[in-house]
Design a protein around this motif. Sequence first.
Motif, short mmCIF file in Angstrom:
data_model
loop_
_atom_site.label_atom_id
_atom_site.label_comp_id
_atom_site.label_asym_id
_atom_site.label_seq_id
_atom_site.Cartn_x
_atom_site.Cartn_y
_atom_site.Cartn_z
N ASN A 38 -8.95 -18.76 -56.22
CA ASN A 38 -7.98 -19.85 -56.09
C ASN A 38 -8.39 -20.99 -57.03
N ASN A 39 -7.65 -21.07 -58.11
CA ASN A 39 -7.90 -22.12 -59.11
C ASN A 39 -6.66 -23.02 -59.24
N GLY A 40 -5.99 -23.23 -58.07
CA GLY A 40 -4.81 -24.09 -58.10
C GLY A 40 -3.66 -23.58 -57.27
N ALA A 41 -3.89 -22.67 -56.32
CA ALA A 41 -2.84 -22.20 -55.42
C ALA A 41 -2.78 -23.13 -54.21
N GLY A 42 -1.59 -23.26 -53.63
CA GLY A 42 -1.40 -24.14 -52.48
C GLY A 42 -1.22 -25.58 -52.89
N TYR A 43 -2.21 -26.11 -53.58
CA TYR A 43 -2.18 -27.45 -54.15
C TYR A 43 -2.79 -27.41 -55.53
N PRO A 44 -2.27 -28.18 -56.49
CA PRO A 44 -2.88 -28.20 -57.83
C PRO A 44 -4.29 -28.76 -57.76
N ARG A 45 -5.18 -28.22 -58.56
CA ARG A 45 -6.54 -28.74 -58.58
C ARG A 45 -6.63 -29.96 -59.49
N SER A 46 -7.55 -30.83 -59.18
CA SER A 46 -7.78 -32.02 -59.99
C SER A 46 -8.66 -31.70 -61.18
N GLU A 47 -8.72 -32.61 -62.13
CA GLU A 47 -9.53 -32.41 -63.33
C GLU A 47 -11.00 -32.26 -62.94
N GLY A 48 -11.61 -31.19 -63.43
CA GLY A 48 -13.01 -30.94 -63.15
C GLY A 48 -13.29 -30.25 -61.83
N GLN A 49 -12.28 -30.04 -61.01
CA GLN A 49 -12.48 -29.39 -59.72
C GLN A 49 -12.70 -27.89 -59.91
N SER A 50 -13.72 -27.35 -59.27
CA SER A 50 -14.06 -25.94 -59.43
C SER A 50 -13.15 -25.06 -58.57
N PRO A 51 -12.95 -23.81 -58.97
CA PRO A 51 -12.12 -22.89 -58.17
C PRO A 51 -12.82 -22.45 -56.90
N ALA A 52 -12.07 -21.86 -55.99
CA ALA A 52 -12.60 -21.30 -54.75
C ALA A 52 -12.45 -19.79 -54.79
N THR A 53 -13.49 -19.08 -54.41
CA THR A 53 -13.43 -17.62 -54.28
C THR A 53 -13.83 -17.25 -52.86
N PHE A 54 -13.06 -16.35 -52.26
CA PHE A 54 -13.32 -15.99 -50.86
C PHE A 54 -12.64 -14.67 -50.55
N ILE A 55 -12.99 -14.10 -49.40
CA ILE A 55 -12.39 -12.87 -48.90
C ILE A 55 -11.98 -13.10 -47.46
N ASN A 56 -10.70 -12.88 -47.16
CA ASN A 56 -10.27 -12.94 -45.76
C ASN A 56 -9.89 -11.55 -45.28
N GLU A 57 -9.83 -11.40 -43.97
CA GLU A 57 -9.62 -10.06 -43.41
C GLU A 57 -8.89 -10.13 -42.08
N ARG A 58 -8.05 -9.14 -41.88
CA ARG A 58 -7.38 -8.94 -40.59
C ARG A 58 -7.75 -7.56 -40.07
N ALA A 59 -8.27 -7.52 -38.85
CA ALA A 59 -8.54 -6.25 -38.16
C ALA A 59 -7.65 -6.23 -36.92
N ARG A 60 -6.72 -5.29 -36.88
CA ARG A 60 -5.70 -5.27 -35.83
C ARG A 60 -5.63 -3.88 -35.20
N ILE A 61 -5.49 -3.83 -33.88
CA ILE A 61 -5.31 -2.58 -33.15
C ILE A 61 -4.08 -2.74 -32.26
N SER A 62 -3.17 -1.77 -32.32
CA SER A 62 -1.91 -1.84 -31.58
C SER A 62 -1.72 -0.58 -30.75
N MET A 63 -1.29 -0.76 -29.51
CA MET A 63 -1.00 0.35 -28.61
C MET A 63 0.44 0.23 -28.12
N ASP A 64 1.17 1.34 -28.18
CA ASP A 64 2.58 1.34 -27.79
C ASP A 64 2.84 2.52 -26.85
N TYR A 65 3.46 2.22 -25.71
CA TYR A 65 3.79 3.26 -24.73
C TYR A 65 5.29 3.22 -24.46
N GLN A 66 5.93 4.42 -24.51
CA GLN A 66 7.36 4.52 -24.26
C GLN A 66 7.60 5.59 -23.20
#
Length: 431
Positions: A38-66
């Motif tokens: 992220n070097n300017g997503a969401g909000y523009p970065r200011s002059e000299g501001q460094s980018p952000a690097t990260f990893i997000n994750e979703r772990a989901r389990i779903s059960m359905d009975y009919q």
Amino acid sequence: MKKMMMTLGILMSAMSTVAQEENQFTIDAQLRTRGEYNNGAGYPRSEGQSPATFINERARISMDYQRGAMELKVSAQHTGFWGQDGMNTANGRMTMNEAWAKLNIGENWYVQIGRQQLVYDDERILGSSDWNVNGNWHDALRLGYEKGANKLDMILALNQNGVRRGDYYEHVMPYKAMQGLWYHYQSPKAPLGISLLALNTGYEQGEPKHGKTKYMQTLGTDITYKPNAWDLHGAFYYQMGYNAADLKVSTCMASVKAGYQVDSKWKVSLGIDYLEGEDYVGGSTDRMGNVTLYKNYDDRTRTFNPLYGSHHLFYGFMDYFYANTFVNGFEPGLGDLQLGVDYQASKKTKMLLNYHYFTTASDCLDERELGHEIDLQFTTTLMKDVTLMGGYSVMKGSKSMDIVKGGNRGSWQDWAWISLNINPRVFFVKW
């Protein structure tokens, strides 16, 4: 004795009927991991501001009975960033994102109650927001009707923090109460679909021990028409009543888009979105260059709120608008001219390239132009139940962008991401 035998016979008959109904049980899993630069997503970065690097994750389990006229679904998820918690930390961030029961009543009616997604039409007003690692959900009652070309849903939701005298709600959800009515007609003789939506959204305007609810109404239509190679879409919504800030509302939004399937591989599209903004009468700039805008009225607003839609799908993948707010209380609205190209490279791989030209809807600054965004995205299936996606986006902002979103237009603003989505059905049984 005779009555006992009759009662026993009725019970055995009922048990036999239940036994004859088909039962179905499934378990689905999802692990979605997304790395971002992220070097300017969401909000523009200011002059000299460094980018952000990260990893997000979703772990989901779903059960359905009919079983017969009944369906029950429970889905839990854990979301967050890699490294957000210590190695031996029990953070407890498990969330029940779905927990509902659906009962079919007769041939055409059903009722669905509990925590559920509310997804309608193109998801502009009510959507799943699946790009967001958490997604959208609502604790609601939905009464539905389906027959032939007609669908009708009635929505009822009421939120509260617990047992409280005075019914004051502390805004954990973005609304206190909501009632809605959605109708869709899909023509059996032409590729034409027409939807009507009416929402009455209530916001807490009281104080502790003295709750007070004021409502905003959203009324609109969504129309699709797909003759031959064309894909035509239009939407219009009007809002009135009172918003969450207790301001009187009178505003609208409109969207028109045309797509054309050139051949089996290529599709082009052109569209425009307009979301009305605040009514400003002027502004001033101090010695530090900070801009102040003056509203025409203090007790009302012309700002349209797209509510609980999937905003990432519409206003540029860098999520400058509506997925994230303007800065310093500015609400200039948005004009978005879009040009898109879709390419089906193979059975497993597709790509898209979108261009956005953004302006303010309000004539409140020296120039209405906000900037230009280019989005490139690919999707490919690696194997059954495994999909790889990635993208790269660039934003070139204007002086007006600096004012309403912050940052520095002279700094390079870009964003790259890659996502692996593993979504198998791990168990299925019928009996």
